[in-house]
Design a protein around this motif. Structure first.
Motif, PDB file in Angstrom:
ATOM      1  N   THR A   1       0.901  -1.219  -0.046  1.00 55.36           N
ATOM      2  CA  THR A   1      -0.001   0.031   0.126  1.00 55.36           C
ATOM      3  C   THR A   1       0.911   1.129  -0.085  1.00 55.36           C
ATOM      4  O   THR A   1       0.280   2.099   0.048  1.00 55.36           O
ATOM      5  N   GLN A   2       2.104   1.134  -0.149  1.00 59.57           N
ATOM      6  CA  GLN A   2       3.066   2.310  -0.251  1.00 59.57           C
ATOM      7  C   GLN A   2       4.229   1.838  -0.996  1.00 59.57           C
ATOM      8  O   GLN A   2       4.628   0.603  -0.839  1.00 59.57           O
ATOM      9  N   ASP A   3       5.223   2.630  -1.670  1.00 61.15           N
ATOM     10  CA  ASP A   3       6.057   2.459  -2.331  1.00 61.15           C
ATOM     11  C   ASP A   3       6.848   1.684  -1.469  1.00 61.15           C
ATOM     12  O   ASP A   3       7.348   2.177  -0.504  1.00 61.15           O
ATOM     13  N   ALA A   4       7.672   0.562  -1.859  1.00 60.25           N
ATOM     14  CA  ALA A   4       8.702  -0.077  -1.353  1.00 60.25           C
ATOM     15  C   ALA A   4       9.787  -0.563  -2.213  1.00 60.25           C
ATOM     16  O   ALA A   4       9.668  -0.646  -3.246  1.00 60.25           O
ATOM     17  N   THR A   5      11.133  -0.754  -1.610  1.00 61.96           N
ATOM     18  CA  THR A   5      12.193  -1.402  -2.185  1.00 61.96           C
ATOM     19  C   THR A   5      12.690  -2.466  -1.397  1.00 61.96           C
ATOM     20  O   THR A   5      12.849  -2.408  -0.249  1.00 61.96           O
ATOM     21  N   LEU A   6      13.028  -3.778  -2.245  1.00 61.13           N
ATOM     22  CA  LEU A   6      13.422  -4.685  -1.723  1.00 61.13           C
ATOM     23  C   LEU A   6      15.224  -4.836  -2.160  1.00 61.13           C
ATOM     24  O   LEU A   6      15.428  -4.704  -3.125  1.00 61.13           O
TER      25      LEU A   6
ATOM     26  N   THR B   1       0.052  -8.848  -3.703  1.00 63.09           N
ATOM     27  CA  THR B   1      -0.336  -8.041  -4.716  1.00 63.09           C
ATOM     28  C   THR B   1       0.311  -6.564  -4.399  1.00 63.09           C
ATOM     29  O   THR B   1       0.382  -6.020  -3.359  1.00 63.09           O
ATOM     30  N   ILE B   2       0.614  -5.709  -5.450  1.00 62.73           N
ATOM     31  CA  ILE B   2       1.095  -4.531  -5.570  1.00 62.73           C
ATOM     32  C   ILE B   2      -0.014  -3.713  -5.971  1.00 62.73           C
ATOM     33  O   ILE B   2      -0.722  -3.644  -6.983  1.00 62.73           O
ATOM     34  N   GLY B   3      -0.550  -3.002  -4.762  1.00 61.42           N
ATOM     35  CA  GLY B   3      -1.857  -2.014  -5.126  1.00 61.42           C
ATOM     36  C   GLY B   3      -1.731  -1.043  -6.040  1.00 61.42           C
ATOM     37  O   GLY B   3      -0.607  -0.825  -6.574  1.00 61.42           O
ATOM     38  N   THR B   4      -3.006  -0.090  -6.197  1.00 56.38           N
ATOM     39  CA  THR B   4      -2.929   0.878  -7.302  1.00 56.38           C
ATOM     40  C   THR B   4      -2.382   2.101  -6.351  1.00 56.38           C
ATOM     41  O   THR B   4      -2.375   2.139  -5.299  1.00 56.38           O
TER      42      THR B   4
ATOM     43  N   THR C   1       2.034 -16.132  -6.331  1.00 59.49           N
ATOM     44  CA  THR C   1       2.135 -15.179  -7.539  1.00 59.49           C
ATOM     45  C   THR C   1       2.403 -13.807  -7.111  1.00 59.49           C
ATOM     46  O   THR C   1       2.359 -13.728  -5.822  1.00 59.49           O
ATOM     47  N   ILE C   2       2.699 -12.948  -7.792  1.00 62.78           N
ATOM     48  CA  ILE C   2       2.823 -11.540  -7.696  1.00 62.78           C
ATOM     49  C   ILE C   2       1.919 -10.964  -8.551  1.00 62.78           C
ATOM     50  O   ILE C   2       1.714 -11.273  -9.809  1.00 62.78           O
ATOM     51  N   THR C   3       0.650 -10.050  -8.414  1.00 65.27           N
ATOM     52  CA  THR C   3      -0.133  -9.197  -8.955  1.00 65.27           C
ATOM     53  C   THR C   3       0.197  -7.781  -8.913  1.00 65.27           C
ATOM     54  O   THR C   3       0.125  -7.235  -7.914  1.00 65.27           O
ATOM     55  N   VAL C   4       0.272  -7.273 -10.208  1.00 65.08           N
ATOM     56  CA  VAL C   4       0.678  -5.884 -10.430  1.00 65.08           C
ATOM     57  C   VAL C   4      -0.330  -4.915 -10.766  1.00 65.08           C
ATOM     58  O   VAL C   4      -0.973  -5.257 -11.891  1.00 65.08           O
ATOM     59  N   ASN C   5      -0.916  -4.222  -9.857  1.00 65.55           N
ATOM     60  CA  ASN C   5      -1.749  -3.144 -10.419  1.00 65.55           C
ATOM     61  C   ASN C   5      -1.261  -1.619 -10.353  1.00 65.55           C
ATOM     62  O   ASN C   5      -2.144  -0.847 -10.635  1.00 65.55           O
ATOM     63  N   ASN C   6      -0.099  -1.593 -10.345  1.00 64.72           N
ATOM     64  CA  ASN C   6       0.481  -0.196 -10.601  1.00 64.72           C
ATOM     65  C   ASN C   6       1.806  -0.237 -11.418  1.00 64.72           C
ATOM     66  O   ASN C   6       1.917  -0.282 -12.378  1.00 64.72           O
ATOM     67  N   GLY C   7       2.852  -0.819 -10.428  1.00 63.21           N
ATOM     68  CA  GLY C   7       4.204  -0.791 -10.910  1.00 63.21           C
ATOM     69  C   GLY C   7       5.191  -1.708 -10.231  1.00 63.21           C
ATOM     70  O   GLY C   7       4.977  -1.799  -8.949  1.00 63.21           O
ATOM     71  N   ILE C   8       5.904  -2.253 -10.927  1.00 58.47           N
ATOM     72  CA  ILE C   8       7.001  -3.142 -10.458  1.00 58.47           C
ATOM     73  C   ILE C   8       8.334  -2.945 -11.181  1.00 58.47           C
ATOM     74  O   ILE C   8       8.191  -2.916 -12.535  1.00 58.47           O
ATOM     75  N   ILE C   9       9.303  -2.394 -10.456  1.00 58.80           N
ATOM     76  CA  ILE C   9      10.520  -2.248 -11.267  1.00 58.80           C
ATOM     77  C   ILE C   9      11.732  -3.226 -10.773  1.00 58.80           C
ATOM     78  O   ILE C   9      12.237  -2.968  -9.720  1.00 58.80           O
TER      79      ILE C   9
END
Length: 166
Positions: free
Chosen positions: A12-17, A36-39, A58-66
């Motif tokens: 629910t907020q930007d994050a970096t692994l 899930t990566i939220g909107t 799974t990973i579900t992307v609803n906004n962005g994954i870099i």
């Protein structure tokens, strides 16, 4: 298990692994189940991060994954099965008791609301994915560059109005 477990959550907020050392393990893997990566938010994976998945995960992307690794050894971003000992070591702590196979985890789903400029894969390795593809797009057009797909039932599966840059 020998990893940082991330299970059944919505970002629910930007994050970096980042690559982390923990419990005497250098670059300990992240272990996912359903994520899930939220909107409105983006997950960024630093070069060299190892992501492992439970069976069916799974990973579900609803906004962005870099996920942008580097072309040098040890700096690619890895997406693989929990049972894959080649990357990240013996994460499931069973020594040689299990072998990876192509029907382990469900891949990454990029939904139509994902923002194409914020959905990028570069210098990534995808292994042991079941289903239609390692990356599945639904009217989304992510960038997928310099990446490897192996021991899986499919690489990229694009549906709807998808037009991924490969």
């Amino acid at each position: 298990r020998k990893g940082i477990r991330v299970q059944n959550e919505t970002l629910t907020q930007d994050a970096t692994l980042q690559k982390r050392s923990f419990g005497g393990i250098s670059n300990i893997p992240y272990i996912f189940q359903y994520y899930t990566i939220g909107t409105g938010v983006t997950l960024t994976l630093d070069p060299g991060v190892v992501c492992k998945f439970w069976s069916g995960g799974t990973i579900t992307v609803n906004n962005g994954i870099i996920a942008e690794g580097l072309a040098t050894s040890g700096n690619r971003v890895i997406f693989t099965s929990l049972t894959d000992d080649f990357y990240g070591g013996d994460t499931n702590a069973d020594e040689d008791a299990t072998a990876s196979n192509a029907w382990q985890w469900g891949g990454i789903l990029v939904n139509n609301q994902a923002l194409d400029p914020l959905t990028r894969f570069d210098n990534c390795i995808f292994r042991y994915v079941s289903g239609q593809g390692c990356i599945r797009t639904v009217s989304a057009s992510p960038s997928i560059l310099n990446s490897s797909f192996s021991n899986s039932t499919g690489g990229v599966y694009a549906t709807g109005a998808s037009n991924p840059l490969i």
